[in-house]
Motif scaffolding. Structure first.
Motif, PDB file in Angstrom:
ATOM      1  N   SER A   1      -3.413   7.105  -3.838  1.00 33.78           N
ATOM      2  CA  SER A   1      -4.712   6.613  -4.306  1.00 33.78           C
ATOM      3  C   SER A   1      -5.755   6.668  -3.200  1.00 33.78           C
ATOM      4  CB  SER A   1      -4.592   5.155  -4.765  1.00 33.78           C
ATOM      5  OG  SER A   1      -3.791   5.072  -5.923  1.00 33.78           O
ATOM      6  N   THR A   2      -6.990   6.961  -3.625  1.00 31.57           N
ATOM      7  CA  THR A   2      -8.118   6.833  -2.704  1.00 31.57           C
ATOM      8  C   THR A   2      -8.921   5.639  -3.182  1.00 31.57           C
ATOM      9  OG1 THR A   2      -8.160   9.135  -2.083  1.00 31.57           O
ATOM     10  CG2 THR A   2     -10.237   7.936  -1.893  1.00 31.57           C
ATOM     11  N   ILE A   3      -8.872   4.559  -2.403  1.00 31.43           N
ATOM     12  CA  ILE A   3      -9.404   3.269  -2.853  1.00 31.43           C
ATOM     13  C   ILE A   3     -10.815   3.077  -2.307  1.00 31.43           C
ATOM     14  CG2 ILE A   3      -9.061   0.759  -2.719  1.00 31.43           C
ATOM     15  CD1 ILE A   3      -7.022   2.221  -4.511  1.00 31.43           C
ATOM     16  N   THR A   4     -11.777   3.009  -3.200  1.00 31.65           N
ATOM     17  CA  THR A   4     -13.169   2.850  -2.771  1.00 31.65           C
ATOM     18  C   THR A   4     -13.725   1.476  -3.171  1.00 31.65           C
ATOM     19  OG1 THR A   4     -13.835   3.917  -4.812  1.00 31.65           O
ATOM     20  CG2 THR A   4     -13.726   5.311  -2.864  1.00 31.65           C
TER      21      THR A   4
ATOM     22  N   ALA B   1      -1.449  -7.567  -4.042  1.00 29.20           N
ATOM     23  CA  ALA B   1      -1.885  -6.391  -4.823  1.00 29.20           C
ATOM     24  C   ALA B   1      -0.978  -5.207  -4.533  1.00 29.20           C
ATOM     25  CB  ALA B   1      -3.330  -6.048  -4.484  1.00 29.20           C
ATOM     26  N   TYR B   2      -1.048  -4.225  -5.428  1.00 28.51           N
ATOM     27  CA  TYR B   2      -0.182  -3.055  -5.303  1.00 28.51           C
ATOM     28  C   TYR B   2      -1.066  -1.825  -5.451  1.00 28.51           C
ATOM     29  CZ  TYR B   2       4.279  -0.564  -5.859  1.00 28.51           C
ATOM     30  OH  TYR B   2       5.365   0.237  -5.673  1.00 28.51           O
ATOM     31  N   VAL B   3      -1.076  -0.997  -4.413  1.00 29.08           N
ATOM     32  CA  VAL B   3      -1.889   0.222  -4.481  1.00 29.08           C
ATOM     33  C   VAL B   3      -0.917   1.393  -4.571  1.00 29.08           C
ATOM     34  CG1 VAL B   3      -3.604   1.657  -3.317  1.00 29.08           C
ATOM     35  CG2 VAL B   3      -3.687  -0.849  -3.073  1.00 29.08           C
ATOM     36  N   VAL B   4      -1.015   2.147  -5.640  1.00 27.80           N
ATOM     37  CA  VAL B   4       0.003   3.184  -5.842  1.00 27.80           C
ATOM     38  C   VAL B   4      -0.253   4.377  -4.920  1.00 27.80           C
ATOM     39  CG1 VAL B   4       0.357   2.464  -8.235  1.00 27.80           C
ATOM     40  CG2 VAL B   4      -1.109   4.429  -7.731  1.00 27.80           C
TER      41      VAL B   4
ATOM     42  N   ALA C   1      -3.657  -1.078  -8.348  1.00 28.98           N
ATOM     43  CA  ALA C   1      -4.743  -0.093  -8.311  1.00 28.98           C
ATOM     44  C   ALA C   1      -4.141   1.295  -8.319  1.00 28.98           C
ATOM     45  CB  ALA C   1      -5.585  -0.303  -7.059  1.00 28.98           C
ATOM     46  N   ILE C   2      -4.722   2.127  -9.189  1.00 31.93           N
ATOM     47  CA  ILE C   2      -4.296   3.523  -9.197  1.00 31.93           C
ATOM     48  C   ILE C   2      -5.570   4.350  -9.203  1.00 31.93           C
ATOM     49  CG2 ILE C   2      -3.930   3.352 -11.716  1.00 31.93           C
ATOM     50  CD1 ILE C   2      -1.711   5.537 -11.239  1.00 31.93           C
ATOM     51  N   ALA C   3      -5.713   5.226  -8.244  1.00 31.49           N
ATOM     52  CA  ALA C   3      -6.966   5.970  -8.124  1.00 31.49           C
ATOM     53  C   ALA C   3      -6.618   7.402  -7.744  1.00 31.49           C
ATOM     54  CB  ALA C   3      -7.853   5.331  -7.057  1.00 31.49           C
ATOM     55  N   ARG C   4      -6.104   8.122  -8.778  1.00 32.26           N
ATOM     56  CA  ARG C   4      -5.754   9.528  -8.570  1.00 32.26           C
ATOM     57  C   ARG C   4      -5.768  10.218  -9.920  1.00 32.26           C
ATOM     58  NH1 ARG C   4       0.492   7.769  -7.411  1.00 32.26           N
ATOM     59  NH2 ARG C   4       1.161   7.873  -9.579  1.00 32.26           N
ATOM     60  N   GLU C   5      -5.882  11.503  -9.921  1.00 31.09           N
ATOM     61  CA  GLU C   5      -5.855  12.286 -11.171  1.00 31.09           C
ATOM     62  C   GLU C   5      -4.537  12.064 -11.884  1.00 31.09           C
ATOM     63  OE1 GLU C   5      -7.896  15.127 -12.793  1.00 31.09           O
ATOM     64  OE2 GLU C   5      -9.107  13.427 -12.091  1.00 31.09           O
ATOM     65  N   ARG C   6      -4.618  11.969 -13.208  1.00 26.76           N
ATOM     66  CA  ARG C   6      -3.399  11.884 -13.988  1.00 26.76           C
ATOM     67  C   ARG C   6      -2.665  13.222 -13.912  1.00 26.76           C
ATOM     68  NH1 ARG C   6      -1.352   8.187 -17.252  1.00 26.76           N
ATOM     69  NH2 ARG C   6      -2.873   6.534 -17.401  1.00 26.76           N
ATOM     70  N   GLN C   7      -1.362  13.193 -13.922  1.00 28.99           N
ATOM     71  CA  GLN C   7      -0.574  14.419 -13.791  1.00 28.99           C
ATOM     72  C   GLN C   7      -0.523  15.189 -15.097  1.00 28.99           C
ATOM     73  OE1 GLN C   7       3.103  13.703 -11.855  1.00 28.99           O
ATOM     74  NE2 GLN C   7       4.138  15.422 -12.836  1.00 28.99           N
ATOM     75  N   VAL C   8      -0.626  16.498 -15.035  1.00 29.82           N
ATOM     76  CA  VAL C   8      -0.478  17.354 -16.228  1.00 29.82           C
ATOM     77  C   VAL C   8       0.685  18.299 -15.973  1.00 29.82           C
ATOM     78  CG1 VAL C   8      -1.607  19.084 -17.687  1.00 29.82           C
ATOM     79  CG2 VAL C   8      -2.980  17.296 -16.573  1.00 29.82           C
TER      80      VAL C   8
ATOM     81  N   VAL D   1       0.873  -1.171   0.000  1.00 30.10           N
ATOM     82  CA  VAL D   1       0.000   0.000   0.000  1.00 30.10           C
ATOM     83  C   VAL D   1       0.910   1.221   0.000  1.00 30.10           C
ATOM     84  CG1 VAL D   1      -1.780   1.263   1.281  1.00 30.10           C
ATOM     85  CG2 VAL D   1      -1.804  -1.252   1.249  1.00 30.10           C
ATOM     86  N   GLY D   2       0.844   1.991  -1.062  1.00 31.99           N
ATOM     87  CA  GLY D   2       1.766   3.115  -1.220  1.00 31.99           C
ATOM     88  C   GLY D   2       1.496   4.234  -0.239  1.00 31.99           C
ATOM     89  N   SER D   3       2.379   5.230  -0.281  1.00 25.03           N
ATOM     90  CA  SER D   3       2.260   6.353   0.639  1.00 25.03           C
ATOM     91  C   SER D   3       0.982   7.139   0.395  1.00 25.03           C
ATOM     92  CB  SER D   3       3.455   7.287   0.463  1.00 25.03           C
ATOM     93  OG  SER D   3       4.604   6.635   0.932  1.00 25.03           O
TER      94      SER D   3
END
Ligand code: UD1
Ligand code: CA
Length: 466
Positions: free
Chosen positions: A424-427, A418-421, A436-443, A402-404
Motif C-alpha cells: 500500500s501507498t498510504i497518503t 491499525a493494519y496496513v496491507v 488500510a489497503i491502497a493498491r490496485e485490485r489484482q486482475v 505495517v505490511g511489506s
C-alpha cells in the motif's frame, strides 16, 4: 602544598604537515592536549596554565574553561615558554608541574609519584626521566658517580660520552614555583640552538645549592612526545592498548584487542563481549551482557544491557535493553529504540523513535518517525519523509502492523492497532483499528501467460531474420 600546572603548547608542530594544530590532533578520539589536561586534573592541580602560540585561538577554544592561557608570541625555547606563565603564577607559593601538550600518554599516577618524590625530598626541581631504546634528539640526564642528578644536556650540546646516555628527559617536571621563576631569569640562550632552555634551570638550581631530583618512569612510553604522524600512530596504538586493557580488567571480554578501537571516554559494562573490527567512539556507553561486533562502528550511542549489535553503524542513537541491531543496519542521529526491539538487515533509521518490542526486520527506511510499542514494520516498508523541500513526520501507534513494501507518505498517522496491507501507498491517516489497503485490485487473465510468451518469441524470431 598547592599544586599548579603549566602545559606547553605553543610550538608549531611543523613535522605534522597539517592544517590542524599539533596538540589538537586526536589520539583515541581526543585531542592530545585534552589527554594532558585530564591527567593534570586527576593529579589534583589547582590552577592550570596553557602556554599557547601557534594556533592559539583553536587551542583556546577547544580547552575553554578547563585552563588559563598565556600567549608565547615567538617560540624562543621551553624556558621562554614557561616564563610567559609568570604573569599568572609568579606570585604563587607551591609546586608547579610542567608538561607538554603533545605527550598524551603520561598518566596521573606517574605525575602523582613525581610530586610525591619532589615533596618528600623537599627538592627545588624534580625531572621525570625514562630509559629509552633510542635517545636520539632528546635531552640526557647527567648524574654523578653516586647517581645524583647534576643537570640535563640537550642532544645538540652533548659530548660523545654524554650522547651514549640512555636516560632521557621526558620534558615533565615539578618545580618549587618561586624558585622556578627566579632561576628562569638566569637562563641564557648561548647554546647550539640559540634557545632559552628550561632544562638549564636544573643546573642553575643545582649550582645554587638546591636539591634537584629525578623520578624515572617505569614505562618509557609515558614520555613519548608526538612530533609527526608516525609518532601519532604509535601513541594511538599504545593508548588504544591501554584503554582496551582497562575495560578487560573491568570485566569486558575483548576477543582481539589489536582489532578493537575504543576511544578514551567510552563506558562499557561487565560481561559485554566485543568482537573484532569494532570501533566505539565519542561518548558511547554500553551496558552489561551485550554482544558488540564483529564490525560495529558505534559513535555517541547509548546502549542498554543485553543488546546485540553486529556489522552495523550507529551514531547519536539510543538502543534499549535486549534489543538487537544488524547485521547491516544503520542507525543515524536521533534514532532511539526501546527495549527488545529488532532492527534487522539493511534497515536505516534516522530521527526515529521506536517503542518497546517493535520490529523492523528487513530492508526498511524509517526516518522522522514516532513509532509505538509492539509494532511490526514489514520487509521493504518505508517512510516517505521528504518532498524535496520539507521533512515530514510519520506516526505509527502501538500494536500497528505495517505490511511489506508499504510507502507511508508523510505527514501521515497510522493509529493504534491499525493494519496496513502489503504494497500500500498510504497518503491519508489510518484510524486506530482500521485496515488500510491502497493498491490496485489484482486482475487475473486466464491462460494469458502462454499467449504472452508466444508473442514475445515471435518478435525475437522476426528480429533474428532481418
Ligand atoms: C625538550 C627538552 C629535552 C627533552 C624533550 C622531550 C628543552 C630545552 N629540551 O626538547 O631535554 O628531552 O623536550 O620531548 O627543554 N614549546 C613551546 N614554546 C617554545 C618551545 C617549545 O611551547 O618556545 C613546546 C612545544 O610545543 C612542545 C614542547 O614545548 O610541546 C617541547 O618542545 P620541543 O621543541 O619538542 O622540545 P625540545 O626542545 O626538542
Ligand atoms: Ca618534542
Amino acid at each position: 602544598m598547592k599544586v599548579m600546572a603549566i602545559v606547553l603548547a605553543a610550538g608549531q608542530g611543523k613535522r605534522m604537515k597539517s592544517k590542524l594544530y599539533k596538540v589538537l590532533h586526536p589520539v583515541c578520539g581526543k585531542p592530545m592536549v585534552g589527554h594532558v589536561l585530564e591527567t593534570v586534573k586527576e593529579a589534583a592541580c589547582e590552577r592550570t596554565v596553557v602556554v599557547v602560540g601557534h594556533g592559539a585561538e583553536a587551542v583556546q577554544s577547544y580547552v575553554g574553561n578547563e585552563a588559563e592561557f598565556v600567549l608565547q608570541e615567538r617560540q624562543l625555547g621551553t624556558g621562554h615558554a614557561v616564563q610567559q606563565a609568570e604573569s599568572l603564577l609568579g606570585g604563587e607559593q607551591g609546586t608547579t608541574v610542567i608538561l607538554y601538550g603533545d605527550t598524551p600518554l603520561v598518566t596521573s599516577g606517574t605525575i602523582r609519584a613525581l610530586l610525591e618524590l619532589h615533596e618528600r625530598k623537599k627538592s627545588a626541581a624534580t625531572v621525570l626521566t625514562a630509559v629509552v631504546p633510542n635517545p636520539q634528539g632528546l635531552g640526557r640526564i647527567i648524574r654523578d658517580e653516586s647517581g645524583l642528578v647534576q643537570g640535563i644536556v640537550e642532544q645538540k650540546d652533548c659530548s660523545e660520552e654524554q650522547t651514549a646516555i640512555t636516560e632521557i628527559n621526558t620534558g615533565m617536571y615539578c618545580f618549587d614555583n618561586a624558585k622556578l621563576f627566579d632561576a628562569l631569569k638566569q637562563v641564557k640562550n648561548d647554546n647550539a640552538q640559540g634557545e632559552y632552555y628550561l632544562t638549564d634551570v636544573m643546573g642553575i638550581l643545582k649550582n645554587a645549592g638546591e636539591t634537584i631530583e629525578a623520578y624515572r618512569a617505569s614505562d618509557f612510553a609515558e614520555g613519548i612526545g608526538v612530533n609527526d604522524r608516525v609518532g601519532l600512530a604509535e601513541a594511538e596504538q599504545l593508548m588504544r592498548a591501554r584503554i582496551v586493557r582497562k575495560h578487560q580488567i573491568a570485566g569486558v571480554t575483548v576477543i582481539d584487542p589489536a582489532a578493537t578501537y575504543i576511544e578514551a571516554d567510552v563506558v562499557i559494562g561487565a560481561d559485554t563481549v566485543i568482537y573484532p573490527g569494532t570501533m566505539l567512539r565519542g561518548r558511547t556507553s554500553i551496558g552489561e551482557d551485550c554482544v558488540i561486533g564483529p564490525q560495529a562502528d558505534i559513535t555517541d550511542t547509548t546502549i542498554g544491557s543485553g543488546v546485540t549489535v553486529k556489522h552495523s553503524v550507529t551514531a547519536e542513537a539510543v538502543i534499549g535493553d535486549e534489543s538487537s541491531v544488524g547485521p547491516y543496519a544503520y542507525m543515524r542521529p536521533g534514532s532511539k529504540i526501546g527495549a527488545r526491539c529488532k532492527i534487522g538487515d539493511f534497515v536505516e533509521l534516522k530521527n526515529a523513535e521506536l517503542g518497546d518490542d517493535t520490529k523492523v526486520s528487513h530492508l526498511s527506511y524509517v526516518g522522522d518517525a514516532k513509532v509505538g510499542k509492539d509494532v511490526n514494520i514489514g520487509c521493504g516498508a518505508i517512510t516517505v519523509n521528504y518532498d524535496g523541500y520539507n521533512k515530514s513526520i510519520t506516526e505509527i501507534g502501538d500494536n500497528a502492523f505495517v505490511g511489506s513494501n508499504v510507502n507511508l507518505i508523510a505527514p501521515v498517522k497510522v493509529g493504534d492497532g491499525a493494519y496496513v496491507v502489503a504494497g500500500s501507498t498510504i497518503t491519508h491517516d489510518v484510524p486506530a483499528g482500521d485496515l488500510a489497503i491502497a493498491r490496485e485490485r489484482q486482475v487475473n487473465k486466464p491462460a494469458y501467460a502462454d499467449k504472452l510468451r508466444a508473442r514475445a518469441r515471435a518478435r525475437k524470431d522476426n528480429a533474428g531474420k532481418q
